[in-house]
Design an enzyme around this catalytic site. Sequence first.
Site, PDB file in Angstrom:
ATOM      1  N   HIS A  84       0.864  -1.267  -0.035  1.00  0.00           N
ATOM      2  CA  HIS A  84      -0.037   0.054  -0.047  1.00  0.00           C
ATOM      3  C   HIS A  84       0.909   1.097   0.055  1.00  0.00           C
ATOM      4  O   HIS A  84       2.408   1.209   0.217  1.00  0.00           O
ATOM      5  CB  HIS A  84      -0.878  -0.081   1.384  1.00  0.00           C
ATOM      6  N   GLU A 136       1.260   3.741   2.173  1.00  0.00           N
ATOM      7  CA  GLU A 136       2.058   3.867   3.433  1.00  0.00           C
ATOM      8  C   GLU A 136       3.104   3.019   3.617  1.00  0.00           C
ATOM      9  O   GLU A 136       4.116   3.376   3.915  1.00  0.00           O
ATOM     10  CB  GLU A 136       1.138   3.814   4.453  1.00  0.00           C
ATOM     11  N   SER A 150      -7.501   7.336   3.986  1.00  0.00           N
ATOM     12  CA  SER A 150      -7.506   6.696   5.418  1.00  0.00           C
ATOM     13  C   SER A 150      -6.818   5.255   5.370  1.00  0.00           C
ATOM     14  O   SER A 150      -6.977   4.454   4.715  1.00  0.00           O
ATOM     15  CB  SER A 150      -9.019   6.467   5.891  1.00  0.00           C
ATOM     16  N   CYS A 163      -5.757   1.648   6.157  1.00  0.00           N
ATOM     17  CA  CYS A 163      -6.315   0.398   6.211  1.00  0.00           C
ATOM     18  C   CYS A 163      -5.629  -0.346   7.494  1.00  0.00           C
ATOM     19  O   CYS A 163      -4.686   0.287   8.115  1.00  0.00           O
ATOM     20  CB  CYS A 163      -6.178  -0.628   5.217  1.00  0.00           C
ATOM     21  N   CYS A 202      -1.933  -0.952   7.418  1.00  0.00           N
ATOM     22  CA  CYS A 202      -1.134   0.441   7.600  1.00  0.00           C
ATOM     23  C   CYS A 202      -1.117   0.989   8.831  1.00  0.00           C
ATOM     24  O   CYS A 202       0.008   1.625   9.397  1.00  0.00           O
ATOM     25  CB  CYS A 202      -1.532   1.540   6.287  1.00  0.00           C
TER      26      CYS A 202
END
Lengths: 146, 146
Positions: free
Chosen positions: A51, A53, A78, A80, A83
């Site tokens: 992802h 992040e 936002s 998950c 992350c």
Amino acid sequence: MRDPFLQAAIDEARQGLAEGGIPIGSVIVHQGRIIGRGHNMRVQKGDPLLHGEMSAFQQAGRQPASVYRECVLYTTLSPCPMCSGTSLLYKVPKIVIGENVTFLGAEDWLKSQGVKLVVAQDEECISMMRQFIADRPELWNEDIAV
Amino acid sequence: MRDPFLQAAIDEARQGLAEGGIPIGSVIVHQGRIIGRGHNMRVQKGDPLLHGEMSAFQQAGRQPASVYRECVLYTTLSPCPMCSGTSLLYKVPKIVIGENVTFLGAEDWLKSQGVKLVVAQDEECISMMRQFIADRPELWNEDIAV
């Protein structure tokens, strides 16, 4: 004017989209300097860990706890559970979130652990994800295991 | 006799130790078959994401939600917030944990989200981590951001 670090995260997301990937980008900032940046690489590297992040944490490399504790994570969406859990492992005290309208991650968990969250509800972040989800619903569902 | 999948996770951990790394290993099992396996690669790859569980998810590659939901994650040590969050993102319903004596991860969070946990308290897992923490405390602390 937009926060320049959120802008850098958006730039990462747009780069990911241009590569045929999922448009989510992140930067990790330590004492006013970006020490890690990246975007979702599921498509580009076939890696379910990356992802946006996570790419930023990976690029920042091995850091001591003393550095992470002074960092701010900026991310276009936002975070998950994966992350969020990574931010909690490394005890990053603050996360600036582009938007949580198209997807709401594990914000309650982060808050319960004392992480400071700032949600920008940035219109560009929202419209970028809305368009992507409409265009590639199967890819988006894979990324969040729906 | 030890569960063969926990044995496979221990084999991964021992391989990591032999490489000069942190001895934590994991396998992901789908319908009785290992679809991903790995060990902590912080030292070997300089990658702060690659805890043992994460290496196993990475090696399993891109999987649909329908597969993850039928998987069991085996890991030699109680999963930290990052690895717990990853299991939650992918909705893995069950985790078999070698031990949680030397380190207790985010088990409460996993349980609160309905994940079934089995803790083996395997003596070999415990002694392997005890020895490693005694030998390399600075490396262990880096891995859990202490």
